[in-house]
Enzyme design. Structure first.
Site, short mmCIF file in Angstrom:
data_model
loop_
_atom_site.label_atom_id
_atom_site.label_comp_id
_atom_site.label_asym_id
_atom_site.label_seq_id
_atom_site.Cartn_x
_atom_site.Cartn_y
_atom_site.Cartn_z
N ASP A 94 6.74 -65.87 45.11
CA ASP A 94 6.96 -66.62 43.88
C ASP A 94 6.04 -66.08 42.80
O ASP A 94 4.81 -66.14 42.93
CB ASP A 94 6.67 -68.11 44.17
N ASP A 142 12.60 -65.61 39.55
CA ASP A 142 11.22 -65.29 39.89
C ASP A 142 10.79 -65.69 41.30
O ASP A 142 9.61 -65.76 41.58
CB ASP A 142 10.27 -65.91 38.86
N GLU A 143 11.72 -65.99 42.19
CA GLU A 143 11.31 -66.29 43.56
C GLU A 143 12.38 -65.92 44.57
O GLU A 143 13.56 -65.86 44.24
CB GLU A 143 10.90 -67.76 43.72
#
Lengths: 365, 402
Positions: free
Chosen positions: B19, B109-110
């Site tokens: 993350d 973003d993860e």
């Protein structure tokens, strides 16, 4: 209040009036109840969700006049489990006793004063033969939407057409129209939008009598047929302009036996495990090939002889919508007219001009 | 593509949850050295992202800009650069895919990574995680936190605990010892409402949830939530890492100036629906459920959704549904004003087969297709609706999965 009657008579009136009782009860718990009123030998049972009110009347063997408000579902459940025979219902201060043979139920009642005052039906009435109206309703009501987010489409448009009456319903995927020539109910140019739910119940009870009396008001409509009266709120708003959707002439026309097509669609549909799986119709000069393919399940295929005029093409439909249209049409033979696989197809009976069903295809490529 | 990789029961901690930290803000700090070490807020009207220095002042994502500046007057506010974030995200995902073929992207973003079976090739999961963090820092220039555990749920909890710029491995056998002291809010699916229900009954930690019988949780929270939390509190999460998982929904949202009226919200909604439906058609997908999200002046949120009888990609149908949902929220909107509106279409399926609709409203599907083509050829502002004439289309951001 005290009366005796056959179990089936009581089951019928409780069941009929119970159709208007909202399942949820909503904000007003008393609306999950039925109101029973006895005058002499006449029992009137009323259920309502405030939009739709149904009153069913039965002749019983009355001993004491009175009224009571009892839970709809419980009362219907009790009467259903009783043995056939004469049932007795007696209402005390806060309890109703239902007795048949050696079975006895005591049900808590709600004071009659808590039941909401329901609106009076409109005054002016027109009497129609119930048979043709019931048939028209069965043909059209199924095409109305069940999606409450578009309220207008949950109604059936009742309007004038020539010297007669026209019923129209659409859920935006298909459109059904039925004309009743020579039937006058509305003033010239008048139209009303009646909720699907009310007409569904009307169609169910319409066979009870040869005639139905229709009363139309500005906001409500009432229907009386064979001891049952339904009153419903009308839907406000403009029904979508549907006339422009009906094509004047279509280049491709399939003429086929109604029962044969219906049976074949029903068979082919068996492999369609999901409602979104379409049935494909490959139209060719001397017939039609029906098929359905469900991934990871299998395929079904059936050939039917038919008359086809037009270019060879393939078109897919939701099988339930197609079957509803074939079932609603009457007569031995039907026609299915199309432009192409993405345009609405027109389904109607070869020798009955009063009904038509317009159905959007399923896009498969 | 949707590929399910079957796997044997896992005794080893091989799932990584990676993350990026304060993603947008970190990209800004990377690209402008003057921002490093200082409180940075991305987005003016509403906070899209805040650097850790800004978060230390109590600034949170989705907070109003005025409130954020009040909490931290020294914060530097920068305009978002979506293309830079997309590019950074792609670079990071390349590093993920260099690590293992089993990558399940969760958002920009993860992602989850399954590194089972790579021991001889690349080392232990912990060594792989250390290496991944180093490569993302060196090659992309961004801090990333990695949680390592035996289930997806626990890996995500671990990365949450390890943030920022950290690494946390939950060794096999120590799962419950790690999980039980944590506050209940760490459990997936525990939002403010569930959290309050639990805390009102004196249940504050995951361990206390685990101590309850499943029936008791069901009685407290309902069947779905109750069973879900019971399983999570005992670290039962059988879901494998799914490669190339398709998006479950397509959506967009837009922040509005304080106290936007119903008309303002409606205008924004029209633009969002236009955009979402165009994306649906481009992706050759259709969806059945339309969800409207609103945030009000007092930060209260409302989510309304409606499921259509058939899946659709038609702008008119989605807009009609979204507007009905919006009109249901009208009283709240009038009272509190709206600061954010989002719309998403979910329950996605392939665009064929799809039940077509009659042109009841004279809005044929052909219109949608023609508009798509114009926008494709001449840019997204080539054609606009009359309600948007002379208006700033505003900034819309892709709606990230919850």
């Amino acid at each position: 209040m005290k009366f005796r009657c056959e179990r089936d008579v009581l089951a019928d009136v409780l069941g009929t009036a119970g159709k208007a009782v909202s399942a949820r009860g909503g904000a007003l718990p008393v609306l999950s109840c039925l109101r029973l009123a006895l005058v002499g030998d006449t029992l009137r049972v009323t259920g309502s969700d405030l939009d739709l009110t149904i009153t069913a009347t039965a002749e019983v063997d009355g001993t004491a006049d009175g009224e009571a408000v009892i839970p709809s579902k419980l009362a219907a459940d009790i009467v259903r489990v009783l043995e056939p025979g004469a049932v007795e219902l007696e209402v005390g201060d806060d309890e109703a006793t239902i007795t048949l043979g050696r079975a006895q139920f005591n049900v808590r009642t709600i004071p009659g004063t808590e039941y909401p005052r329901l609106q009076e039906p409109p005054q002016h009435g027109v009497t129609l033969p119930s048979h043709s109206l019931a048939e028209a309703l069965r043909q059209v009501v199924a095409a109305a939407s069940t999606d409450d987010s578009r309220p207008i489409l949950t109604g059936v448009l009742i309007t004038t057409e020539g010297d007669g009456l026209r019923l129209v319903a659409t859920d935006s995927y298909r459109l059904a129209i039925r004309d009743l020539p020579g039937t006058s109910l509305l003033a010239e140019g008048q139209s009303v939008l009646v909720p699907r739910t009310a007409l569904q119940e009307l169609a169910r009870v319409a066979d009870k009598s040869a005639e139905v009396t229709v009363r139309l008001g500005d906001r409500d409509a009432a229907f009386d047929v064979g001891g049952v009266s339904l009153m419903t709120r009308l839907i406000e708003g403009e029904f979508p302009p549907y006339r422009s959707l009906i094509p004047a002439a279509q280049p491709n026309r399939l003429t086929i036996g109604r029962e044969a097509l219906l049976d074949a669609v029903r068979r082919v549909k068996v492999v369609a495990r999901e409602p979104s799986t379409p049935v494909r119709l490959a139209l060719r000069a001397d017939g039609v090939d029906l098929s359905a393919t469900a991934q990871d399940v299998g395929t079904a295929f059936e050939q039917l002889d038919a008359k086809y005029e037009g270019t060879e093409m393939s078109v897919a439909f939701n099988p339930d919508y197609l079957m509803a249209g074939i079932e609603a049409a009457t007569g031995d033979e039907i026609t299915l007219e199309t432009v192409d696989a993405l345009k609405p197809a027109l389904l109607r009976s070869v020798d009955v001009a009063e009904f038509l069903y317009l159905l959007m295809p399923v896009r498969v490529a | 593509m949707f590929v399910l990789i079957p796997r044997a029961p896992r005794a080893e901690a091989t799932i990584l949850h990676a993350d990026l930290d304060a993603f947008y803000a970190s990209v800004e700090q990377r690209d402008d050295p003057r921002l490093r070490g200082r409180p940075v807020i991305v987005g003016g009207g509403v906070v899209l992202a805040a650097s850790y220095e800004a978060k230390a002042h109590g600034i949170r994502t989705a907070m109003g800009g005025a409130e954020a500046r009040r909490r931290c007057p020294g914060a530097i506010v920068v305009r978002p650069r979506m293309s830079a974030y997309t590019e950074a995200s792609r670079a990071v995902f390349r590093e993920f895919e260099d690590t293992t073929p089993l990558v399940e992207g969760l958002s920009i973003d993860e992602a989850f990574l399954d590194v089972g079976g790579l021991r001889r090739l690349a080392g232990t999961p912990e060594q792989i995680a250390v290496d991944l963090r180093r490569r993302v820092a060196e090659r992309v220039g961004l801090p990333i936190t990695v949680g390592v555990a035996c289930t997806k749920f626990l890996a995500k909890v671990a990365s949450g605990v390890a943030k920022p710029d950290g690494l946390l491995v939950v060794a096999p056998g120590t799962e419950e010892a790690f999980l039980h002291p944590l506050p209940v809010e760490r459990l997936w699916g525990v939002g403010p409402v569930t959290s309050e229900k639990l805390r009102n009954r004196g249940i504050a930690t995951v361990g206390e949830v685990a101590g309850l019988h499943e029936d008791a949780l069901v009685a407290m929270l309902g069947p779905a939530s109750g069973r879900h939390l019971h399983a999570l509190a005992h670290n039962r999460d059988p879901r494998p890492v799914r490669v190339g998982r398709r998006r479950g929904s397509i959506g967009a949202q837009r922040a509005l100036g304080g106290g936007a009226s119903h008309t303002d919200v409606d205008e924004a909604l029209v633009a969002l629906v236009d955009r979402v439906c165009r994306r649906l058609r481009t992706a050759r997908r259709v969806g059945r459920t339309v969800t409207l999200r609103l945030r009000f002046g007092d930060y209260a949120r409302a989510t309304r959704s409606h499921t259509l009888p058939h899946a659709t990609d038609r702008t008119h149908t989605v807009l009609d549904t979204a507007r009905r949902l919006l009109s249901g929220a009208r009283p709240l909107l009038a009272e509190k004003g709206c600061t954010l509106v989002g719309v998403a279409v979910s329950g996605l399926a392939d665009a064929v087969p799809v039940q077509l609709e009659l042109a009841l409203d004279r809005h044929d599907r052909a219109l949608d297709v023609a508009l798509d083509e114009l926008r494709e050829r001449f840019g997204s502002r080539a054609v606009t609706r009359a309600v948007h004439l002379g208006r700033d289309p505003g900034l819309t951001v892709p709606l990230l999965p919850d």
